[in-house]
Design a protein around this motif. Structure first.
Motif, PDB file in Angstrom:
ATOM      1  N   VAL A  68      10.838  -5.767   6.591  1.00  0.00           N
ATOM      2  CA  VAL A  68      10.761  -7.148   6.106  1.00  0.00           C
ATOM      3  C   VAL A  68      10.195  -7.183   4.693  1.00  0.00           C
ATOM      4  O   VAL A  68      10.645  -7.963   3.845  1.00  0.00           O
ATOM      5  N   ARG A  69       9.206  -6.328   4.418  1.00  0.00           N
ATOM      6  CA  ARG A  69       8.673  -6.250   3.048  1.00  0.00           C
ATOM      7  C   ARG A  69       9.763  -5.825   2.070  1.00  0.00           C
ATOM      8  O   ARG A  69       9.897  -6.407   0.990  1.00  0.00           O
ATOM      9  N   GLU A  70      10.554  -4.817   2.448  1.00  0.00           N
ATOM     10  CA  GLU A  70      11.604  -4.329   1.552  1.00  0.00           C
ATOM     11  C   GLU A  70      12.647  -5.415   1.292  1.00  0.00           C
ATOM     12  O   GLU A  70      13.112  -5.587   0.161  1.00  0.00           O
ATOM     13  N   LEU A  71      13.002  -6.169   2.333  1.00  0.00           N
ATOM     14  CA  LEU A  71      14.008  -7.217   2.171  1.00  0.00           C
ATOM     15  C   LEU A  71      13.465  -8.409   1.395  1.00  0.00           C
ATOM     16  O   LEU A  71      14.012  -8.789   0.345  1.00  0.00           O
ATOM     17  N   ALA A 145       0.569  -7.813   7.008  1.00  0.00           N
ATOM     18  CA  ALA A 145       1.252  -7.847   5.711  1.00  0.00           C
ATOM     19  C   ALA A 145       0.872  -9.126   4.982  1.00  0.00           C
ATOM     20  O   ALA A 145       0.654 -10.170   5.612  1.00  0.00           O
ATOM     21  N   ASP A 146       0.816  -9.059   3.665  1.00  0.00           N
ATOM     22  CA  ASP A 146       0.453 -10.198   2.826  1.00  0.00           C
ATOM     23  C   ASP A 146       1.682 -10.684   2.064  1.00  0.00           C
ATOM     24  O   ASP A 146       1.989 -10.150   0.986  1.00  0.00           O
ATOM     25  N   LEU A 153       1.510  -4.158   2.723  1.00  0.00           N
ATOM     26  CA  LEU A 153       0.874  -3.855   3.998  1.00  0.00           C
ATOM     27  C   LEU A 153      -0.615  -3.640   3.769  1.00  0.00           C
ATOM     28  O   LEU A 153      -1.029  -2.967   2.816  1.00  0.00           O
ATOM     29  N   LEU A 154      -1.432  -4.207   4.651  1.00  0.00           N
ATOM     30  CA  LEU A 154      -2.874  -4.197   4.455  1.00  0.00           C
ATOM     31  C   LEU A 154      -3.510  -2.990   5.138  1.00  0.00           C
ATOM     32  O   LEU A 154      -3.310  -2.760   6.334  1.00  0.00           O
ATOM     33  N   ALA A 155      -4.272  -2.251   4.366  1.00  0.00           N
ATOM     34  CA  ALA A 155      -5.048  -1.141   4.899  1.00  0.00           C
ATOM     35  C   ALA A 155      -6.346  -1.685   5.483  1.00  0.00           C
ATOM     36  O   ALA A 155      -6.722  -2.840   5.232  1.00  0.00           O
ATOM     37  N   PRO A 156      -7.059  -0.896   6.290  1.00  0.00           N
ATOM     38  CA  PRO A 156      -8.350  -1.360   6.815  1.00  0.00           C
ATOM     39  C   PRO A 156      -9.266  -1.815   5.682  1.00  0.00           C
ATOM     40  O   PRO A 156      -9.422  -1.135   4.668  1.00  0.00           O
TER      41      PRO A 156
END
Length: 276
Positions: A68-71, A145-146, A153-156
Motif C-alpha cells: 500500500v505504501r508503494e502504491l 504506517a504513517d 513504516l514506523l519502527a519501534p
C-alpha cells in the motif's frame, strides 16, 4: 446540505457497521453541495480503482503495508505537509483523492479504504494528535504506517515521536492506543478538525456551524457541542434559535450540573433580549 442528505448522514452513522468512506463523503457534500451524488460516486469509484491496483496474493501485515505504501505513497504521491493544515480541502475526502494531499486522518481513511476493499487486514489507529494506519492484528503482529509521511513504516519508538511532535509532550504509546479506531470516533475527529479550522476564521462561521450540526447527528457526541452550537448561533445573530438551543442545553444539564444549566439560561435570556 439538503435535509435528505443530513438524514442520510444520520442513518449511515446509526448503522451497525458504519461506512467510514460514505460518512466522510457526506461531510464533503456539506462543504460543497453542488457536487451532489455525482461527486460521491466518483470518489467511491476512485477508491475501488486504487484498490484494484494492489497486487494479488499479499500475505502478512508487513507485505500489505509495503504494497500500500508503494502504491499510494510512491506511485500515486499521497502525502501531507504542514501547509495542508491551513486548508479546509485537507479534511474533505474527494479533495484529498484529487489533490493527493491532506491531513493525517483523511490520508489514513484513503489508506484503510483502499486496503480494505482489496481484502487487506487494515485499521485506523487514533494516536493523540496524529492518526496512522495499522496492518495486521493489534493483539499480535501489527505494522504501523504513517500516510501523512507517504506511508512510511514506523519502527519501534516512531509512534512516540509522532505524538510528541503533534502534542508537544512525550507519552508512551501503549497497547490501548494501538487498538482499531471506531469509525464514528474517526468521523467525529474529522469534524473536530473542521471546527478547529473554522473557529479562528469568523468569515467561515457557517463552516463551523455545519460541522457542529453534523457532529450532533452522531449517535454519541460530547454534550458540550450543544452549548458550542447554541453560542455560535447567537454570535451569528440568530438569537431566537440560539436562545432555544441554550434552553435545551440547560434542560439537559439541570440534573447533573445545576450551575452550568443556570448560566446557560442566563445566556438564553440575554439572547432573547437582543431580539427587541
Amino acid at each position: 446540505m439538503t435535509s435528505s442528505n443530513r438524514e442520510r448522514f444520520r442513518a449511515a452513522a446509526a448503522e451497525e457497521r458504519p461506512d467510514l468512506a460514505l460518512l466522510c463523503l457526506l461531510i464533503a457534500a456539506e462543504a460543497d453541495p453542488s457536487g451532489g451524488e455525482r461527486r460521491i460516486d466518483e470518489a467511491q469509484i476512485e477508491l475501488d480503482r486504487l484498490a484494484g491496483m494492489l497486487p494479488a496474493g499479499l500475505r502478512g501485515a508487513r507485505e500489505w503495508a509495503e504494497a500500500v505504501r508503494e502504491l499510494l505513497g510512491e506511485r500515486c504521491g499521497f502525502h501531507g505537509t504542514a501547509a495542508d493544515y491551513r486548508r479546509l480541502e485537507s479534511s474533505l475526502l474527494p479533495c484529498v483523492l484529487e489533490r493527493r494531499r491532506g491531513l493525517p486522518i483523511l490520508l489514513s481513511v484513503v489508506w484503510t479504504e483502499v486496503a480494505r476493499r482489496a481484502g487487506g487486514p487494515v485499521h485506523g489507529v487514533a494516536l493523540p494528535g496524529h492518526y496512522v494506519v495499522g496492518f495486521g492484528d493489534p493483539a499480535g503482529e501489527q505494522v504501523l504506517a504513517d500516510p501523512f509521511g507517504g506511508g512510511r513504516l514506523l519502527a519501534p519508538g516512531d509512534a512516540e515521536v509522532l505524538v510528541a511532535g503533534a502534542t508537544g509532550r512525550r507519552a508512551e504509546v501503549s497497547a490501548p492506543l494501538l487498538r482499531p479506531a471506531d469509525p464514528l470516533s474517526t468521523v467525529l475527529r474529522v469534524l473536530n478538525n473542521i471546527r478547529s479550522w473554522a473557529a479562528p476564521r469568523p468569515e467561515h462561521s457557517g463552516v463551523q456551524l455545519w460541522a457542529l450540526e453534523l457532529s450532533l447527528l452522531l449517535p454519541h457526541h460530547p454534550v458540550h457541542l450543544r452549548l458550542e452550537r447554541a453560542q455560535l448561533l447567537v454570535e451569528r445573530g440568530d438569537f431566537l434559535r440560539g436562545a432555544r438551543s441554550l434552553e435545551e442545553y440547560a434542560e439537559a444539564m439541570a440534573g447533573m450540573q445545576p450551575s452550568t444549566a443556570e448560566a446557560a439560561r442566563r445566556e438564553a435570556r440575554a439572547a432573547r433580549a437582543r431580539l427587541n
